[in-house]
Design a protein around this motif. Structure first.
Motif, PDB file in Angstrom:
ATOM      1  N   SER A  22      10.342  29.675  28.943  1.00 20.71           N
ATOM      2  CA  SER A  22       9.554  29.701  27.700  1.00 20.71           C
ATOM      3  C   SER A  22       8.705  28.455  27.580  1.00 20.71           C
ATOM      4  O   SER A  22       7.528  28.522  27.252  1.00 20.71           O
ATOM      5  N   ARG A  23       9.326  27.306  27.845  1.00 19.08           N
ATOM      6  CA  ARG A  23       8.567  26.063  27.670  1.00 19.08           C
ATOM      7  C   ARG A  23       7.432  25.978  28.668  1.00 19.08           C
ATOM      8  O   ARG A  23       6.361  25.445  28.361  1.00 19.08           O
ATOM      9  N   GLU A  48      20.721  30.906  29.262  1.00 16.22           N
ATOM     10  CA  GLU A  48      19.965  30.294  28.159  1.00 16.22           C
ATOM     11  C   GLU A  48      19.044  29.204  28.690  1.00 16.22           C
ATOM     12  O   GLU A  48      17.912  29.052  28.241  1.00 16.22           O
ATOM     13  N   ARG A  49      19.575  28.466  29.670  1.00 12.67           N
ATOM     14  CA  ARG A  49      18.764  27.381  30.222  1.00 12.67           C
ATOM     15  C   ARG A  49      17.531  27.910  30.930  1.00 12.67           C
ATOM     16  O   ARG A  49      16.433  27.373  30.791  1.00 12.67           O
ATOM     17  N   ASN A  84      15.051  29.150  28.495  1.00 12.80           N
ATOM     18  CA  ASN A  84      14.438  28.011  27.820  1.00 12.80           C
ATOM     19  C   ASN A  84      13.361  27.366  28.677  1.00 12.80           C
ATOM     20  O   ASN A  84      12.247  27.099  28.220  1.00 12.80           O
ATOM     21  N   HIS A  85      13.686  27.136  29.955  1.00 20.99           N
ATOM     22  CA  HIS A  85      12.703  26.484  30.826  1.00 20.99           C
ATOM     23  C   HIS A  85      11.475  27.352  31.026  1.00 20.99           C
ATOM     24  O   HIS A  85      10.341  26.868  31.024  1.00 20.99           O
ATOM     25  N   ALA A 123      16.085  23.527  12.692  1.00 20.47           N
ATOM     26  CA  ALA A 123      16.177  23.208  14.110  1.00 20.47           C
ATOM     27  C   ALA A 123      17.616  23.362  14.549  1.00 20.47           C
ATOM     28  O   ALA A 123      18.524  22.789  13.951  1.00 20.47           O
ATOM     29  N   GLU A 124      17.818  24.172  15.576  1.00 21.77           N
ATOM     30  CA  GLU A 124      19.167  24.349  16.105  1.00 21.77           C
ATOM     31  C   GLU A 124      19.201  23.738  17.484  1.00 21.77           C
ATOM     32  O   GLU A 124      18.314  23.980  18.293  1.00 21.77           O
ATOM     33  N   ILE A 125      20.238  22.968  17.717  1.00 23.67           N
ATOM     34  CA  ILE A 125      20.356  22.383  19.041  1.00 23.67           C
ATOM     35  C   ILE A 125      21.602  22.955  19.710  1.00 23.67           C
ATOM     36  O   ILE A 125      22.685  22.940  19.139  1.00 23.67           O
ATOM     37  N   VAL A 126      21.402  23.502  20.895  1.00 19.62           N
ATOM     38  CA  VAL A 126      22.513  24.127  21.606  1.00 19.62           C
ATOM     39  C   VAL A 126      22.951  23.169  22.711  1.00 19.62           C
ATOM     40  O   VAL A 126      22.205  22.924  23.661  1.00 19.62           O
ATOM     41  N   LYS A 127      24.166  22.664  22.568  1.00 21.69           N
ATOM     42  CA  LYS A 127      24.696  21.776  23.598  1.00 21.69           C
ATOM     43  C   LYS A 127      25.418  22.614  24.638  1.00 21.69           C
ATOM     44  O   LYS A 127      26.025  23.641  24.308  1.00 21.69           O
ATOM     45  N   ASN A 128      25.394  22.172  25.890  1.00 20.89           N
ATOM     46  CA  ASN A 128      26.045  22.915  26.980  1.00 20.89           C
ATOM     47  C   ASN A 128      25.627  24.379  26.986  1.00 20.89           C
ATOM     48  O   ASN A 128      26.451  25.270  26.833  1.00 20.89           O
ATOM     49  N   PRO A 129      24.336  24.651  27.102  1.00 24.46           N
ATOM     50  CA  PRO A 129      23.899  26.054  27.078  1.00 24.46           C
ATOM     51  C   PRO A 129      24.348  26.781  28.344  1.00 24.46           C
ATOM     52  O   PRO A 129      24.555  26.181  29.389  1.00 24.46           O
TER      53      PRO A 129
END
Lengths: 87, 522
Positions: free
Chosen positions: A77-78, A70-71, A74-75, A60-66
């Protein structure tokens, strides 16, 4: 997905790869879990992968301050995944 | 005027803050104007080293002593310890065994949390030492014991266990020092003060309630609660079984129904009822506890829901999985989380879903390839389950449930299940205890790939070779079977299994030819 065999622990000596009580009431044996002390080296996963032990491992990779892009991705995709999930 | 200093031994694991705790105690004593000395045997991070810190405090104000100075010891001496403080139960037990804890003077303050040793983790089933046995031994050797789960408190308050230990020491009045002085030491430490104070406070109240309330309890037992299961949920066919067994069977029915379909679930129920009927007969028609049926219900459900590609894909594409992982990682709403699943399906996994006429040539190729010393063909991948593609692929694979019943593995497993069930019901002619042990041997079936094969081979050996060859009396038979099953799960190489068979004068497993692998010199 963990079957409670602990082959991963026999191959890896990591203290952070430890046991926890089985959440499944049908099974009695403890399952593998990664405790808080994990530094994220990935060795346990690589070992289990090479030795074809078990599909329980994931990274699991967590990207802080994407970045904004990327955001957005991500939204989107989800959102798509939750639509697929409902079918 | 006291003769000797207060002697405190702190035991912690590397990285838990034992050194910090010793420093705090030192600082505390200094602020109270007591003479203090501390020595340490430090370790390394995680469980690489068990660390011990020894603190001696002379509880008389420096002013009152004038020119005299107390003489301190550099290390703890067995038989002369006032207080043992420990963050981990096995460490406490270890020090007790070493003689540090004596019933006349040593008070013990220990966490009941455990960090498991490699020996405990390696067992194929459950190698964990029984915590209550450890607590019992410690209680008997010490003056009194205060124990509770310190690791849990430390985790809940997001602090290190040293603060929790400090709080417990404060509440246990080992040192004649008021609480606010303890807290002032934490405050001046400057790092993670608020969290440490919260942990301190919780440990303080927990210790007080343990002292004034009743004895420190052992670890909680996690078990199936029968109260939530009401009679209205009973399925009529299994109504004759005791409630606890009904609960197991109902779980099994749910599992098998979800795994495949309703008719699969009813074949599960039929199999369980079959065993129950034989058990009832063997008990002379009386209502017993149906212990064998319970054991069968459990392992049958797990076996009938064996892990194949479809099942793993379904588990990995559960709708709340990514959210759960996000929660575990404590990800904020704006953070992006990627999950890469490590998968390595091989020929057996793929052939398992295909009907026998297609699977057979594939498995033949697989066997020939392995026997000739080459590595088995497999398709390693790190699939990004958090992407639309990865998630979609998992869902696609998970939709192949219908293919399963036509697959070669499904038919093999059903055959083996029937063989096992036959072994169980046939054992009732010996005794219910033997039947129980044969039912319990179902626990050998678990895992993936080679792990699963090993368990299967062991079970087959027990059913086909061991059972017919047992020549001992009825009670001994049950004990023998149990010890063989436990030996099978003691180690991976099968040495325990072989030596147990040798001990019981039973035939060994046939020796499997191992291929010689050739590697090119790089």
């Amino acid at each position: 997905v963990c079957s409670g065999d602990h082959a991963c622990m026999r191959i890896s000596g990591c203290p952070s790869l430890t046991l926890k009580d089985n959440p499944d009431p049908l099974k009695e044996d403890p399952v593998a879990t990664i405790s808080d002390g994990c530094v994220g080296c990935g060795l346990c996963g690589e070992n289990a992968h090479s030795a074809t032990l078990c599909p329980s491992f994931y990274r699991a990779e967590i990207v802080k301050n994407p970045k904004p892009w990327e955001r957005v991705v991500n939204h989107l995709s989800r959102a798509v995944m939750s639509v697929i999930a409902k079918n | 005027m006291t003769d000797t200093p207060i002697k405190i031994l702190i035991c912690a694991l590397g990285g838990e803050g034992g050194g910090v705790l010793a420093e705090w105690l030192f600082e505390l004593a200094t602020r109270t104007n007591f003479f203090v000395q501390s020595t340490s045997v430090p370790g390394v991070a995680q469980r690489t080293g068990a660390t011990t810190y020894y603190v001696e405090v002379y509880p008389v104000a420096k002013a009152d002593l004038g020119d005299r100075r107390p003489i301190f010891s550099l290390n703890p001496v067995a038989g002369d310890l006032d207080f043992l403080v420990s963050s981990e139960l096995l460490e406490t037990a270890r020090q007790t065994r070493a003689g540090m804890v004596t019933a006349d003077k040593t008070r013990v303050l220990t966490s009941i949390s455990r960090v498991y040793t490699n020996a405990e983790k390696m067992n194929l089933s459950d190698g964990r030492i029984d915590s209550s046995a450890l607590i019992e031994e410690i209680s008997q050797s010490s003056k009194d014991v205060i124990s509770f789960d310190m690791a849990a408190i430390a985790a809940e308050e997001n602090t290190v266990v040293s603060a929790v230990l400090f709080g417990a020491i404060a509440a246990s009045s080992v040192l004649p020092i008021p609480r606010d002085l303890f807290e002032s030491v934490i405050e001046s430490s400057g790092r993670g003060v608020q969290a440490s104070l919260r942990g301190f406070d919780r440990a303080y109240s927990q210790t007080l309630s343990t002292i004034t309330g009743d004895t420190g309890d052992g670890p909680e037992q996690v078990s199936l609660t029968v109260d939530s299961f009401t009679a209205s949920q009973t399925i009529p066919e299994i109504g004759f079984l005791p409630l606890s067994v009904q609960q197991l069977v109902t779980l099994g029915i749910e599992r098998t129904a979800e795994y495949q379909n309703v008719s699969y679930a009813s074949s599960y129920t039929d199999r369980v009822i079959n065993v129950a009927k034989v058990e009832r007969l063997s008990a002379g028609g009386e209502a017993g506890d149906f212990g064998v049926t319970a054991e069968v219900a459990r392992y049958l459900a797990l076996w009938m829901c064996f892990d194949d590609i479809v099942k793993v894909a379904r588990l990995k594409s559960k709708s709340d999985r990514i959210n759960r992982i996000r929660q575990d990682l404590k990800a904020d709403h704006e953070d992006v989380v990627h999950v890469y699943d490590f998968l390595k399906p091989g020929i057996p996994e793929i052939a398992g879903l295909l009907p026998p006429f297609l699977a057979a040539p594939l498995m033949l190729y697989h066997r020939r390839r392995v026997e000739s010393g080459k590595r088995a063909l497999s398709f390693p991948m790190k699939l990004r389950a958090s992407s639309v593609f990865g998630y979609g692929l998992f869902r696609l694979l998970g939709s192949f449930k219908w293919l399963r019943t036509f697959g070669s593995r499904f038919q093999e497993e059903q055959q083996l299940i029937e063989q096992w069930l036959l072994g169980v019901t046939a054992s009732f002619t010996e005794s219910p205890r033997v039947a129980f042990e044969v039912a319990r041997s179902g626990r050998l079936i678990k895992g993936y790939g080679s792990t699963n094969e090993r368990g299967r081979d062991n079970l087959l050996h027990i059913l086909e070779t061991v059972l017919p060859n047992l020549s001992t009396t009825e009670t001994e038979k049950a004990v023998v079977i149990r010890s063989i099953v436990d030996a099978a799960q003691a180690d991976e190489e099968g040495e325990n299994f072989s030596s147990e068979l040798l001990k019981r004068k039973l035939p060994q497993k046939p020796i499997v030819a191992q291929p010689i692998r050739w590697y090119k010199k790089p």
